[in-house]
Design a protein around this motif. Sequence first.
Motif, PDB file in Angstrom:
ATOM      1  N   UNK A  68       3.241  -0.945  12.325  1.00 46.98           N
ATOM      2  CA  UNK A  68       3.330  -1.728  13.560  1.00 46.98           C
ATOM      3  C   UNK A  68       2.123  -2.652  13.708  1.00 46.98           C
ATOM      4  N   UNK A  69       2.289  -3.669  14.525  1.00 48.17           N
ATOM      5  CA  UNK A  69       1.237  -4.666  14.764  1.00 48.17           C
ATOM      6  C   UNK A  69       0.787  -5.329  13.465  1.00 48.17           C
ATOM      7  N   UNK A  70       1.737  -5.538  12.574  1.00 48.19           N
ATOM      8  CA  UNK A  70       1.407  -6.136  11.278  1.00 48.19           C
ATOM      9  C   UNK A  70       1.137  -7.631  11.436  1.00 48.19           C
ATOM     10  N   UNK A  71      -0.033  -8.110  11.017  1.00 48.27           N
ATOM     11  CA  UNK A  71      -0.315  -9.547  11.088  1.00 48.27           C
ATOM     12  C   UNK A  71       0.453 -10.306  10.013  1.00 48.27           C
ATOM     13  N   UNK A  72       0.444 -11.614  10.095  1.00 40.97           N
ATOM     14  CA  UNK A  72       1.196 -12.423   9.135  1.00 40.97           C
ATOM     15  C   UNK A  72       0.739 -12.190   7.701  1.00 40.97           C
ATOM     16  N   UNK A  73      -0.571 -12.023   7.522  1.00 36.69           N
ATOM     17  CA  UNK A  73      -1.100 -11.873   6.171  1.00 36.69           C
ATOM     18  C   UNK A  73      -0.624 -10.580   5.516  1.00 36.69           C
ATOM     19  N   UNK A  74      -0.137  -9.631   6.327  1.00 37.75           N
ATOM     20  CA  UNK A  74       0.311  -8.364   5.765  1.00 37.75           C
ATOM     21  C   UNK A  74       1.477  -8.555   4.801  1.00 37.75           C
ATOM     22  N   UNK A  75       2.295  -9.558   5.054  1.00 38.95           N
ATOM     23  CA  UNK A  75       3.445  -9.808   4.176  1.00 38.95           C
ATOM     24  C   UNK A  75       2.998 -10.066   2.746  1.00 38.95           C
ATOM     25  N   UNK A  76       1.871 -10.757   2.591  1.00 36.76           N
ATOM     26  CA  UNK A  76       1.348 -11.046   1.248  1.00 36.76           C
ATOM     27  C   UNK A  76       0.924  -9.752   0.566  1.00 36.76           C
ATOM     28  N   UNK A  77       0.194  -8.920   1.313  1.00 37.57           N
ATOM     29  CA  UNK A  77      -0.283  -7.657   0.745  1.00 37.57           C
ATOM     30  C   UNK A  77       0.880  -6.730   0.417  1.00 37.57           C
ATOM     31  N   UNK A  78       1.880  -6.697   1.288  1.00 35.85           N
ATOM     32  CA  UNK A  78       2.988  -5.776   1.077  1.00 35.85           C
ATOM     33  C   UNK A  78       3.833  -6.174  -0.131  1.00 35.85           C
ATOM     34  N   UNK A  79       3.900  -7.455  -0.430  1.00 38.88           N
ATOM     35  CA  UNK A  79       4.634  -7.902  -1.616  1.00 38.88           C
ATOM     36  C   UNK A  79       4.021  -7.334  -2.890  1.00 38.88           C
ATOM     37  N   UNK A  80       2.702  -7.103  -2.859  1.00 38.35           N
ATOM     38  CA  UNK A  80       2.028  -6.487  -4.002  1.00 38.35           C
ATOM     39  C   UNK A  80       2.257  -4.982  -3.997  1.00 38.35           C
ATOM     40  N   UNK A  81       2.101  -4.375  -2.825  1.00 39.45           N
ATOM     41  CA  UNK A  81       2.189  -2.919  -2.705  1.00 39.45           C
ATOM     42  C   UNK A  81       3.580  -2.400  -3.049  1.00 39.45           C
ATOM     43  N   UNK A  82       4.621  -3.114  -2.604  1.00 45.60           N
ATOM     44  CA  UNK A  82       5.977  -2.583  -2.770  1.00 45.60           C
ATOM     45  C   UNK A  82       6.411  -2.498  -4.229  1.00 45.60           C
ATOM     46  N   UNK A  83       5.679  -3.173  -5.124  1.00 46.47           N
ATOM     47  CA  UNK A  83       5.991  -3.068  -6.551  1.00 46.47           C
ATOM     48  C   UNK A  83       5.722  -1.659  -7.072  1.00 46.47           C
ATOM     49  N   UNK A  84       4.877  -0.910  -6.348  1.00 46.38           N
ATOM     50  CA  UNK A  84       4.528   0.442  -6.777  1.00 46.38           C
ATOM     51  C   UNK A  84       5.365   1.507  -6.073  1.00 46.38           C
ATOM     52  N   UNK A  85       6.297   1.085  -5.226  1.00 50.81           N
ATOM     53  CA  UNK A  85       7.147   2.016  -4.488  1.00 50.81           C
ATOM     54  C   UNK A  85       8.566   1.979  -5.034  1.00 50.81           C
ATOM     55  N   UNK A  86       9.204   3.142  -5.083  1.00 50.48           N
ATOM     56  CA  UNK A  86      10.598   3.144  -5.516  1.00 50.48           C
ATOM     57  C   UNK A  86      11.510   2.803  -4.338  1.00 50.48           C
ATOM     58  N   UNK A  87      12.757   2.538  -4.636  1.00 46.85           N
ATOM     59  CA  UNK A  87      13.703   2.107  -3.605  1.00 46.85           C
ATOM     60  C   UNK A  87      13.917   3.187  -2.544  1.00 46.85           C
ATOM     61  N   UNK A  88      13.858   4.439  -2.960  1.00 47.45           N
ATOM     62  CA  UNK A  88      14.049   5.547  -2.026  1.00 47.45           C
ATOM     63  C   UNK A  88      12.984   5.523  -0.928  1.00 47.45           C
ATOM     64  N   UNK A  89      11.734   5.291  -1.328  1.00 45.87           N
ATOM     65  CA  UNK A  89      10.639   5.234  -0.357  1.00 45.87           C
ATOM     66  C   UNK A  89      10.706   3.957   0.471  1.00 45.87           C
ATOM     67  N   UNK A  90      10.992   2.838  -0.175  1.00 47.08           N
ATOM     68  CA  UNK A  90      11.070   1.566   0.545  1.00 47.08           C
ATOM     69  C   UNK A  90      12.109   1.617   1.662  1.00 47.08           C
ATOM     70  N   UNK A  91      13.178   2.362   1.435  1.00 44.32           N
ATOM     71  CA  UNK A  91      14.233   2.462   2.438  1.00 44.32           C
ATOM     72  C   UNK A  91      13.806   3.189   3.700  1.00 44.32           C
TER      73      UNK A  91
END
Length: 304
Positions: A68-91
């Motif tokens: 929650x309260x994610x700033x705009x720049x978080x989208x950039x960081x999350x694009x990197x982080x989600x590469x290390x997460x499987x689909x089950x967790x991302x869901x």
Amino acid sequence: MIRMTIKVLEHNLALAAKTGENQVVVIFDMEGFNLRQYAWRPAAEVVISLIQMYEANYPEILKACYIINAPRVFAIAFNVIKKFLNEYTLGKIQIFKSDPKKWKPALLSNITPENLPKHYGGSLTDPDGNPRYATVVKMGGKVPKSYYTKNMETPENGPKKEYIKAVVKKGHKLTLDYIVAEEGCFLRWDFRTEGHDIRFGVTMRDENGLNSPVVRHRRVAAHQIDESGVVACQAPATYTITFDNTYSMMRSKTIHYCIFVTPPLEKLNILPTDEETQKMSTPDNTPEDIQSEKSSSAGEVEVH
């Protein structure tokens, strides 16, 4: 950070087990985060290490995760982080901007009001009315400098160890030879790296020049937890400890290590001498006599 997170996870699992539950709901409140914090490389690497640790050991415990309260720049960081997460967790992850009208109902869909601070849409408050329920929910923030500790700090009551600091350059390795001339010795090591892992291993070369592995060479996360060990030594032989950074072409590694070969046990006055052993095994000695001999010998050992 890694060890603290594991401790928190295990603690929360224990609390959940008491209520018959085996999953947890996680809230990441990004309020106050800025670009400087996201761009700090060590922080990003810690986050990735945490994710890898979670995926390897705790993939089933997450019921839902609300960012929650994610700033705009978080989208950039999350694009990197989600590469290390499987689909089950991302869901199981939901991300919300700074709009309480949207994220409060989402939180309440999985958390009852009596278990949630008022600040997040629940009913819990401190005795003084603080809606963040800070007496129980410990909010994050900047770590005070008074809490800083050195990586290799030794407890006052613990054994004093002298650590050597060395830098293993990128693409290189550091080898340390320890000659063992007598039987009954042990090779001991304790080391930590700063910020990154390193490949570590031990080999032995006997008097005929034949090499054999003692500890298989592998990458160890010594930046997360101290790496220590001990092996009984053959003699005569040369033991070689290797800190291998040849796989890293971009980064040098700083290590702090304490490695030594112990003297034979007989020289430490830990084991009884042949004369004492023979005397204690003589039939003429009663159990009381044997106990007296042990007590007498023990009184001569100097304890440091």
